[in-house]
Scaffold this motif. Structure first.
Motif, PDB file in Angstrom:
ATOM      1  N   MET A  60       0.853  -1.170   0.000  1.00  0.00           N
ATOM      2  CA  MET A  60       0.000   0.000   0.000  1.00  0.00           C
ATOM      3  C   MET A  60       0.901   1.236   0.000  1.00  0.00           C
ATOM      4  N   ASP A  61       0.585   2.202  -0.857  1.00  0.00           N
ATOM      5  CA  ASP A  61       1.422   3.398  -0.881  1.00  0.00           C
ATOM      6  C   ASP A  61       1.146   4.271   0.341  1.00  0.00           C
ATOM      7  N   SER A  62       2.087   5.149   0.635  1.00  0.00           N
ATOM      8  CA  SER A  62       2.036   5.910   1.880  1.00  0.00           C
ATOM      9  C   SER A  62       0.845   6.866   1.949  1.00  0.00           C
ATOM     10  N   LYS A  63       0.478   7.491   0.845  1.00  0.00           N
ATOM     11  CA  LYS A  63      -0.672   8.410   0.878  1.00  0.00           C
ATOM     12  C   LYS A  63      -1.956   7.643   1.162  1.00  0.00           C
ATOM     13  N   LYS A  64      -2.126   6.500   0.528  1.00  0.00           N
ATOM     14  CA  LYS A  64      -3.319   5.688   0.768  1.00  0.00           C
ATOM     15  C   LYS A  64      -3.370   5.256   2.229  1.00  0.00           C
ATOM     16  N   LEU A  65      -2.230   4.881   2.791  1.00  0.00           N
ATOM     17  CA  LEU A  65      -2.183   4.478   4.188  1.00  0.00           C
ATOM     18  C   LEU A  65      -2.548   5.646   5.105  1.00  0.00           C
ATOM     19  N   ALA A  66      -2.023   6.831   4.817  1.00  0.00           N
ATOM     20  CA  ALA A  66      -2.338   8.010   5.632  1.00  0.00           C
ATOM     21  C   ALA A  66      -3.827   8.322   5.587  1.00  0.00           C
ATOM     22  N   LEU A  67      -4.414   8.279   4.405  1.00  0.00           N
ATOM     23  CA  LEU A  67      -5.849   8.541   4.268  1.00  0.00           C
ATOM     24  C   LEU A  67      -6.672   7.484   4.986  1.00  0.00           C
ATOM     25  N   LEU A  68      -6.238   6.237   4.909  1.00  0.00           N
ATOM     26  CA  LEU A  68      -6.928   5.154   5.595  1.00  0.00           C
ATOM     27  C   LEU A  68      -6.842   5.330   7.115  1.00  0.00           C
ATOM     28  N   CYS A  69      -5.685   5.743   7.615  1.00  0.00           N
ATOM     29  CA  CYS A  69      -5.538   5.995   9.056  1.00  0.00           C
ATOM     30  C   CYS A  69      -6.493   7.100   9.500  1.00  0.00           C
ATOM     31  N   ARG A  70      -6.632   8.139   8.667  1.00  0.00           N
ATOM     32  CA  ARG A  70      -7.579   9.209   8.999  1.00  0.00           C
ATOM     33  C   ARG A  70      -9.001   8.669   9.065  1.00  0.00           C
TER      34      ARG A  70
END
Length: 130
Positions: free
Chosen positions: A1-11
């Motif tokens: 999973m790319d980092s932006k997708k992970l950040a958005l998912l964490c949000r």
């Protein structure tokens, strides 16, 4: 999973547990340590634990992703989840205000900002009724 997708998912996962004032900072051009910071507030330690458990549990169950390191215990007012490319900070509002990470990383653009849609409805002409 790319980092932006992970950040958005964490949000999104933090939102599931009613985390407040969630911000994603894109620090890729400012830091070699990580790509994104996700910063969120919770009302008390049980609330922080619920947010942390939602993020860690859902990421493991759905994506087999675990943080490489977790800082701050169950009774901590600030917990950090280190996913290497994404670092999640979950903290009580007064701790967040004191350390003010958003100002410390003030040059970082905010990522994944939710935009509100503009109203496009036409207004009735003055003096005319329907």
């Amino acid at each position: 999973m790319d980092s932006k997708k992970l950040a958005l998912l964490c949000r999104k996962l933090a939102e599931n547990k009613k985390a407040e004032n969630i911000v994603i900072l894109d620090v890729r051009k400012l830091s070699s340590v990580t790509d994104y910071f996700v910063i969120a507030s919770g009302g008390n330690e049980p609330h922080l634990r619920a947010i942390v458990n939602e993020i860690t549990g859902s990421l493991w169950d759905d994506y087999k992703v675990r943080p490489r390191r977790v800082e701050g215990g169950a009774a901590a007012a600030w917990q950090v989840l280190d996913f290497f490319d994404v670092i999640v900070h979950i903290m009580r509002a007064e701790v967040r205000e004191k350390y003010n990470l958003e100002s410390l990383w003030g040059d970082a653009p905010r990522a994944g900002v939710k935009k509100t849609k503009k109203r496009t409805g036409k207004k009735a002409a003055p003096g005319k009724s329907s």
